[in-house]
Motif scaffolding. Structure first.
Motif, PDB file in Angstrom:
ATOM      1  N   VAL A   8      12.381  -7.555  28.464  1.00 36.37           N
ATOM      2  CA  VAL A   8      11.977  -6.932  29.714  1.00 36.37           C
ATOM      3  C   VAL A   8      10.520  -6.476  29.676  1.00 36.37           C
ATOM      4  CG1 VAL A   8      12.428  -4.996  31.296  1.00 36.37           C
ATOM      5  CG2 VAL A   8      14.344  -6.157  30.156  1.00 36.37           C
ATOM      6  N   HIS A   9       9.832  -6.749  30.787  1.00 36.61           N
ATOM      7  CA  HIS A   9       8.482  -6.221  31.002  1.00 36.61           C
ATOM      8  C   HIS A   9       8.504  -5.460  32.325  1.00 36.61           C
ATOM      9  CE1 HIS A   9       4.011  -6.451  30.311  1.00 36.61           C
ATOM     10  NE2 HIS A   9       4.067  -5.994  31.551  1.00 36.61           N
ATOM     11  N   SER A  10       8.259  -4.151  32.261  1.00 36.78           N
ATOM     12  CA  SER A  10       8.294  -3.285  33.447  1.00 36.78           C
ATOM     13  C   SER A  10       6.887  -2.818  33.775  1.00 36.78           C
ATOM     14  CB  SER A  10       9.153  -2.047  33.189  1.00 36.78           C
ATOM     15  OG  SER A  10      10.386  -2.377  32.595  1.00 36.78           O
ATOM     16  N   PHE A  11       6.532  -2.855  35.059  1.00 34.70           N
ATOM     17  CA  PHE A  11       5.274  -2.223  35.453  1.00 34.70           C
ATOM     18  C   PHE A  11       5.406  -1.609  36.834  1.00 34.70           C
ATOM     19  CE2 PHE A  11       4.413  -6.431  37.355  1.00 34.70           C
ATOM     20  CZ  PHE A  11       3.779  -6.099  38.550  1.00 34.70           C
ATOM     21  N   ASP A  12       4.560  -0.625  37.080  1.00 36.08           N
ATOM     22  CA  ASP A  12       4.521   0.044  38.374  1.00 36.08           C
ATOM     23  C   ASP A  12       3.086   0.488  38.632  1.00 36.08           C
ATOM     24  OD1 ASP A  12       7.086   1.456  40.136  1.00 36.08           O
ATOM     25  OD2 ASP A  12       5.045   2.093  40.594  1.00 36.08           O
ATOM     26  N   TYR A  13       2.731   0.589  39.902  1.00 31.51           N
ATOM     27  CA  TYR A  13       1.389   1.042  40.293  1.00 31.51           C
ATOM     28  C   TYR A  13       1.253   2.557  40.148  1.00 31.51           C
ATOM     29  CZ  TYR A  13      -2.773   1.676  43.209  1.00 31.51           C
ATOM     30  OH  TYR A  13      -4.018   2.018  43.671  1.00 31.51           O
ATOM     31  N   ASP A  14       2.359   3.266  40.369  1.00 32.90           N
ATOM     32  CA  ASP A  14       2.372   4.727  40.367  1.00 32.90           C
ATOM     33  C   ASP A  14       2.509   5.265  38.946  1.00 32.90           C
ATOM     34  OD1 ASP A  14       2.776   7.450  41.150  1.00 32.90           O
ATOM     35  OD2 ASP A  14       4.940   7.116  41.035  1.00 32.90           O
ATOM     36  N   PRO A  15       1.553   6.072  38.474  1.00 34.75           N
ATOM     37  CA  PRO A  15       1.625   6.589  37.095  1.00 34.75           C
ATOM     38  C   PRO A  15       2.890   7.385  36.806  1.00 34.75           C
ATOM     39  CG  PRO A  15      -0.568   6.967  38.028  1.00 34.75           C
ATOM     40  CD  PRO A  15       0.303   6.492  39.149  1.00 34.75           C
ATOM     41  N   GLU A  16       3.390   8.142  37.796  1.00 32.43           N
ATOM     42  CA  GLU A  16       4.602   8.924  37.559  1.00 32.43           C
ATOM     43  C   GLU A  16       5.830   8.027  37.395  1.00 32.43           C
ATOM     44  OE1 GLU A  16       5.054  12.002  40.456  1.00 32.43           O
ATOM     45  OE2 GLU A  16       3.226  13.035  39.830  1.00 32.43           O
TER      46      GLU A  16
END
Length: 230
Positions: free
Chosen positions: A38-46
């Motif tokens: 799995v590779h997870s990413f999000d724009y929001d730091p929180e």
């Protein structure tokens, strides 16, 4: 189980899974428990921090689960990740402010014969236009926020609380208070919508075949899609 049912599999051993907009990290955790890399990413730091905390609690030091910050609108970033068997984005791309670009960018890391899994807000016509105006007003400042809360609290808070109280459902399944659930809805902007036909047509022109579509009909909510790159 919901993720396995959606994908029509019993496990994801040997699959690479990209979670675009991981949010709390629950979908990433589900994919990892099914055996995917799995590779997870999000724009929001929180949200990145929340996903990282979930990983720390349930899969500490797991080399098969990466968590980092990134944007669905950053084509170069997506290109750098390499191919994935499953590209998954649940209730995310309609909040980017550039949904069509995000829909196109989601194809960048998708492997040949890979699965693209999306949930996107349903287009309800004038109702969707109404909520867009509400959310835009809410985000313009304190006055707009107070006005939208005062206008919608009787329905989003009062009527729902009463209905739940009468049916013994005051405990929320998603773990958020009715108050924060209301604010989450009113403040969720940017906000875009799409009909199932629009999404299917968009991806068919990109060479994808719809394997599964779960539509809302005329109701509010997300239409769910599973496409395969042929």
């Amino acid at each position: 189980q919901a993720l396995a049912n959606l994908l029509g599999v019993t496990d994801l051993e040997g699959w690479r899974f990209l979670d675009i907009g991981s949010g709390s990290g629950l979908s990433s955790l589900a994919a990892r428990r099914l055996g995917a890399q799995v590779h997870s990413f999000d724009y929001d730091p929180e949200s990145v921090a929340c996903t990282a905390e979930l990983r720390r609690r349930f899969a500490p030091d797991d080399p098969e689960w990466t968590v980092e910050q990134g944007s669905a609108l950053d084509a170069d970033y997506l290109r750098s990740l390499g191919p994935f068997d499953i590209v998954y984005s649940w209730g995310v791309l309609h909040h980017t402010g550039a949904m069509e670009q995000a829909l196109a960018n989601a194809l960048i890391p998708l492997s040949h014969n890979g699965l693209l899994v999306l949930a996107l807000y349903n287009d309800q016509g004038w109702i969707s236009r109404y909520w867009t105006a509400v959310k835009r007003t809410y985000n313009r400042g304190p006055a707009g926020r107070a006005a939208m809360i005062a206008l919608h609290a009787p329905y989003l808070l009062g009527a729902r609380w009463l209905a739940r109280a009468l049916t013994g459902r005051l405990r929320l399944g998603r773990g958020m208070s009715l108050w924060h659930d209301m604010l989450d809805w009113l403040g969720g902007y940017p906000f875009e919508v799409a009909s199932p036909a629009r999404v299917i047509d968009f991806y068919r022109r990109q060479g994808l075949v719809p394997e599964s579509v779960r539509g809302c009909g005329r109701r509010h909510g997300c239409n769910e899609f599973v496409f395969r790159r042929s």
